[in-house]
Design an enzyme around this catalytic site. Structure first.
Site, mmCIF file in Angstrom:
data_model
loop_
_atom_site.group_PDB
_atom_site.id
_atom_site.type_symbol
_atom_site.label_atom_id
_atom_site.label_comp_id
_atom_site.label_asym_id
_atom_site.label_seq_id
_atom_site.Cartn_x
_atom_site.Cartn_y
_atom_site.Cartn_z
ATOM 1 N N ARG A 93 -49.973 125.313 95.073
ATOM 2 C CA ARG A 93 -51.365 125.454 94.622
ATOM 3 C C ARG A 93 -51.537 126.618 93.663
ATOM 4 O O ARG A 93 -50.754 127.577 93.681
ATOM 5 C CB ARG A 93 -52.323 125.577 95.793
ATOM 6 C CG ARG A 93 -52.013 126.692 96.724
ATOM 7 C CD ARG A 93 -52.740 126.545 98.044
ATOM 8 N NE ARG A 93 -51.907 127.086 99.105
ATOM 9 C CZ ARG A 93 -52.200 127.101 100.368
ATOM 10 N NH1 ARG A 93 -53.311 126.604 100.794
ATOM 11 N NH2 ARG A 93 -51.381 127.627 101.236
ATOM 12 N N SER A 154 -42.740 131.715 99.409
ATOM 13 C CA SER A 154 -42.449 131.953 100.831
ATOM 14 C C SER A 154 -41.083 131.451 101.257
ATOM 15 O O SER A 154 -40.960 130.546 102.107
ATOM 16 C CB SER A 154 -43.542 131.328 101.677
ATOM 17 O OG SER A 154 -44.762 131.825 101.230
ATOM 18 N N ASP A 212 -46.000 134.357 102.036
ATOM 19 C CA ASP A 212 -47.268 133.862 102.599
ATOM 20 C C ASP A 212 -47.833 134.801 103.673
ATOM 21 O O ASP A 212 -49.048 134.878 103.882
ATOM 22 C CB ASP A 212 -47.109 132.431 103.147
ATOM 23 C CG ASP A 212 -45.906 132.252 104.060
ATOM 24 O OD1 ASP A 212 -45.204 133.243 104.349
ATOM 25 O OD2 ASP A 212 -45.660 131.110 104.490
HETATM 26 C C1 BGC Z 1 -39.632 131.534 105.755
HETATM 27 C C2 BGC Z 1 -40.581 132.722 105.605
HETATM 28 C C3 BGC Z 1 -42.008 132.241 105.661
HETATM 29 C C4 BGC Z 1 -42.230 131.431 106.931
HETATM 30 C C5 BGC Z 1 -43.625 130.871 107.043
HETATM 31 C C6 BGC Z 1 -39.959 130.765 107.036
HETATM 32 O O1 BGC Z 1 -39.141 129.619 107.154
HETATM 33 O O2 BGC Z 1 -38.306 132.002 105.832
HETATM 34 O O3 BGC Z 1 -40.348 133.398 104.389
HETATM 35 O O4 BGC Z 1 -42.861 133.359 105.646
HETATM 36 O O5 BGC Z 1 -41.319 130.333 106.976
HETATM 37 O O6 BGC Z 1 -43.922 130.013 105.980
#
Ligand code: BGC
Length: 472
Positions: A93, A154, A212
């Site tokens: 997004r 993320s 995130d």
């Molecule tokens: C990722 C993180 C992320 C989390 C939530 C995990 O699988 O490694 O970087 O913050 O998922 O999305």
């Protein structure tokens, strides 16, 4: 968690022999005080390793404990137009935030990522992102010639500065053929260059890359200044929190600035905690079996205990064990139960919503799994296993929150939470809240749903950065 033999549904089972066998099979799920205390201590030990100046020690833990280089939060003076972009899973997004006197007006547009982009080359993925960004911008008008953009990306990354980080691994639904070791902001900037910067209606200046969790923390902090933790509780799980610099030994070696703040946001990346075996003491046979058959065996141990991608499968494995022992579905065998991943977290969420034993939701679930005439014990046990796994999950993630609250050490803290599991599960919130109240009574803690905070957070970090750039 109370002993199984004291639980209402276990007591209601039809005979003593069954009760005894069920207790024997399921007691391993109980997350009792001894396990809680040991997990708090283990987590703290792993934090110390992750924080160490000694690289050798740091390599002994799977906690990333990443410096986000986000040093300040909101003070109400933020003003201007900022962009956020959010890539974390199957969709992507773009967000525009107009800030005035610390208040935000947000517009978001979603773009679907086709399956082939998720497994293709990183340049194909980032080309699509750049095209989507340009199309978003062409539908907007801007009061400035240049707009700062914060990129919420993320996936586990090593953060080198506010803007620079290198991708450690792809997780969740993205598995590009390359990209590991590369910088996500450079990938974005190169894609913008390939399209031609002059084809963009406004100049985009990418100023930050965050995860995130940091995005959710910032979005929560905008609504509530007591917000010091951002937690993602969806398919995956992770958190970011505001830490005192004095608690980070490795700080000196990895970052020096003239910022007067004594705090920094840490992206915990705690999903992988336990990959080194430090959480083996709390693993059940169901956790081990799930891991063996997961996409990434031996990796992302902590989030496999409770996050949305896994909770349903854990319930299924416990029911399979009961069925193998002849304790459930003995009269009407349930073939679908043997299908890996067939029982999803949304099944668990639906079953947990049931308030009486004989509801249409429960019937629909049993029919879907081919159980036409369940016994009363079958119904009791399906509900009991869902509740046990969900309660354990909520307590495990709440234990991590207690560890972070101990670090923050303030009388009042709000935790901003985003993610489908937290949003839709009827009991995670209450179970986490009561757990935290018991194990961290010194802090009045509020858990608050901050939906879509991660995308907005990208734009917000750009706003905070713009403010600190102006500082003399
Ligand atoms: C990722 C993180 C992320 C989390 C939530 C995990 O699988 O490694 O970087 O913050 O998922 O999305």
């Amino acid at each position: 968690m109370e002993l199984l033999e004291n639980r209402k549904r276990i007591k209601a089972l039809s005979n003593d022999d069954k009760r005894e066998k069920v207790v024997k099979a399921l007691s391993q799920i109980v997350f009792d005080d001894a396990k809680i205390l040991r997990m708090i201590q283990t987590f703290e030990e792993q934090i110390q390793l992750a924080n160490s100046t000694d690289e050798n020690k740091r390599s002994q833990t799977d906690l990333f404990w990443e410096n986000t280089f986000v040093r300040g939060l909101f003070d109400g003076t933020e003003c201007g137009t900022y962009l956020g972009m959010d890539l974390g899973g199957t969709n992507f997004r773009v967000v525009r935030v107009d800030m005035k006197d610390g208040k935000a007006n947000t517009q978001t547009k979603y773009y679907n990522l086709e399956k082939k982009l998720l497994v293709g080359s990183s340049s194909e993925l980032f080309d699509y992102i750049a095209v989507s960004l340009r199309s978003f911008l062409s539908e907007e008008t801007f009061p400035y010639q240049e707009v700062p953009l914060g990129f919420t990306f993320s996936f586990p990354s090593r953060q080198i500065s506010l803007k620079r980080s290198t991708i450690s691994t792809w997780t969740k639904s993205i598995k590009c053929t390359d990209g590991v070791g590369l910088d996500s902001v450079s990938l974005l900037e190169e894609a913008i260059d390939r399209l031609g910067r002059d084809t963009f209606p406004v100049r985009v200046n990418v100023v930050a890359r965050i995860s995130d969790t940091t995005g959710t923390l910032l979005a929560g902090n905008l609504l509530d200044h007591e917000c010091k933790i951002g937690l993602i509780l969806g398919t995956g799980s992770n958190a970011a929190f505001v830490e005192y610099i004095r608690n980070i030994e490795k700080w000196d070696t990895c970052y020096k600035d003239n910022d007067p703040s004594d705090k920094v946001v840490i992206n915990c990346e705690f999903g992988a905690l336990g990959d080194n075996g430090c959480l083996d003491f709390m693993k059940t046979e169901f956790d081990r079996e799930l891991d063996r058959h997961s996409n990434h065996p031996g990796s992302y141990t902590f989030e496999k205990h409770y996050s949305g991608h896994y909770l349903g499968e854990l319930v299924r494995l416990a029911l399979v064990r009961l069925a193998a022992d002849g304790l459930v579905f003995a009269e009407t065998p349930c073939d679908k139960l043997s299908e890996r991943w067939a029982l999803t977290t949304s099944h668990v969420t639906d079953i947990e919503r049931v308030t009486d034993g004989d509801s249409p939701t429960l019937q629909a679930f049993l029919e879907e799994f081919g159980v036409s005439s369940p016994s009363e014990d079958d119904i009791l046990l399906v509900r009991e296993v869902c509740e046990l796994m969900s309660t354990r999950g909520a307590y495990i993630v709440a234990t991590a929150m207690v560890v972070l609250l101990n670090h923050i050490d303030l009388p009042e803290v709000t935790i901003a939470v985003d993610g489908s599991l937290y949003e839709h599960h009827p009991k995670y919130h209450n179970n986490m809240a009561s757990f935290i109240a018991k194990w961290r009574p010194q802090t009045k803690t509020t858990l608050r749903l901050v939906k879509d905070g991660s995308g907005q957070g990208g734009a917000l970090v750009a706003a905070i950065e713009a403010k600190s750039a102006k500082r003399p």
